[in-house]
Design an enzyme around this catalytic site. Structure first.
Site, PDB file in Angstrom:
ATOM      1  N   SER A   4     -30.759  30.126  14.067  1.00 23.17           N
ATOM      2  CA  SER A   4     -31.951  30.943  14.233  1.00 23.17           C
ATOM      3  C   SER A   4     -33.035  30.499  13.251  1.00 23.17           C
ATOM      4  CB  SER A   4     -31.594  32.434  14.075  1.00 23.17           C
ATOM      5  OG  SER A   4     -32.660  33.262  14.456  1.00 23.17           O
TER       6      SER A   4
ATOM      7  N   GLU B 290     -31.530  27.487  21.933  1.00 22.11           N
ATOM      8  CA  GLU B 290     -31.225  28.888  22.243  1.00 22.11           C
ATOM      9  C   GLU B 290     -32.409  29.711  21.792  1.00 22.11           C
ATOM     10  OE1 GLU B 290     -30.750  31.557  19.958  1.00 22.11           O
ATOM     11  OE2 GLU B 290     -31.169  30.316  18.192  1.00 22.11           O
TER      12      GLU B 290
ATOM     13  N   HIS C 173     -27.738  33.778  19.927  1.00 19.94           N
ATOM     14  CA  HIS C 173     -27.602  35.081  19.288  1.00 19.94           C
ATOM     15  C   HIS C 173     -26.514  35.881  19.995  1.00 19.94           C
ATOM     16  CE1 HIS C 173     -31.362  33.794  17.519  1.00 19.94           C
ATOM     17  NE2 HIS C 173     -31.333  34.830  16.698  1.00 19.94           N
TER      18      HIS C 173
END
Length: 305
Positions: free
Chosen positions: A105, A200, A270
């Protein structure tokens, strides 16, 4: 297999922990398994939404890197904050230390910058709050992390998603799509040709995912790669105005538009069940409609020689 004690440092590079008592419980669980854990993050340093002021978070990262008992530096949490630190990080010290930086992330920015500045590799992998400071550890995520650390090779299997048939090899890089695109045109964006991109994101509508991938395409990044592999894209909300434009429609458009194969089904994002992917590793990608295999090599490990 790993045959020596591992030292893991926790650094609050981004958001603050939602529950520092849970962090301490997670630390004790790891210590009970024989892992040496040094936690550089504390509740006393919380500033606004961050795990400390910019200076405190930078000190946590540099302190973890300087710790002689540590082989792995794991981010406390993602959210946001790494971008603030990029101009001030001692990349040469991280590379020279041999420490393996781990996170995903927001930590994508550090993976990118470290590669761009020094060529050093790191891990897109677990973070402490979401993967260790929880009541029930996800077995797959844990196995992926420890197996990758042990090396010397690592494998990730992708789901059957009707992917095109490919067999190719290149350096794998990517991570969170929004963070990746945010560094385009900066000194923190590495130059990797012939690679395999993986992405992602969370809470990004399909049109925004498309827009970011088109930005990479129009900037000439994707044409220099061999494939794009997509992980989890969830927690977005469609509206009546989309009129049938959903993720599948967006994916079909990308497959018609981008100059490289676009695959889906990577267990990364996530989500609780998440692969560990060494950023910059040599990747062998073999795919057909029934799934795919990523075989990873030439990346740093803590395996005892």
């Amino acid at each position: 297999m790993i045959t020596k004690q591992i030292g893991i440092a926790i650094a609050g590079t981004g958001g603050a922990a939602p529950d520092y008592a849970a962090v301490e419980r997670g630390v004790e669980r790891l210590r009970a398994q024989g892992i040496l854990v040094h936690n550089f993050a504390s509740q006393e340093q919380v500033h606004q939404r961050f795990a400390g002021t910019d200076g405190e978070r930078l000190a946590q990262l540099h302190g973890a890197v300087a710790d002689p008992d540590v082989q792995v530096v794991m981010a406390l949490r993602g959210q946001y904050g790494m971008t603030r630190l990029l101009p001030h990080i001692d990349y040469e010290a991280i590379a020279a230390s041999g420490k393996i930086i781990v996170g995903y992330s927001d930590v994508t920015a550090l993976h990118m910058a470290l590669m761009a500045k020094t060529g050093a590799q790191s891990y897109a992998g677990p973070m402490f709050c979401g993967d260790f400071a929880v009541d029930a550890w996800e077995p797959y995520t844990q196995e992926q992390f420890w197996q990758c650390l042990a090396g010397p090779t690592h494998s990730v299997l992708g789901a059957a998603c009707g992917n095109p048939q490919v067999a190719l090899e290149g350096r794998i890089w990517g991570g969170n799509l929004a963070m990746f695109v945010s560094l385009l045109g900066t000194e923190y964006f590495p130059r990797i040709d012939g690679g395999i991109l993986f992405f992602e994101d969370i809470a990004e509508h399909p049109y925004r995912v498309e827009r970011m991938l088109l930005q990479l395409h129009q900037a000439g990044v994707i044409a220099r790669q061999q494939a794009v592999v997509l992980g989890d894209f969830s927690a977005y909300r469609l509206s009546p105005a989309d009129n049938g434009y959903d993720f599948d429609a967006m994916l079909a458009y990308l497959r018609q538009t981008l100059p490289v194969p676009v695959l889906t089904g990577l267990p990364f994002g996530h989500i609780a069940r998440r692969a560990t992917i060494p950023f910059g590793a040599l990747a062998r990608l073999v795919s057909d409609p029934d799934g795919f295999t990523l075989t990873l090599s030439e990346y740093p490990t803590v395996r005892h020689a």
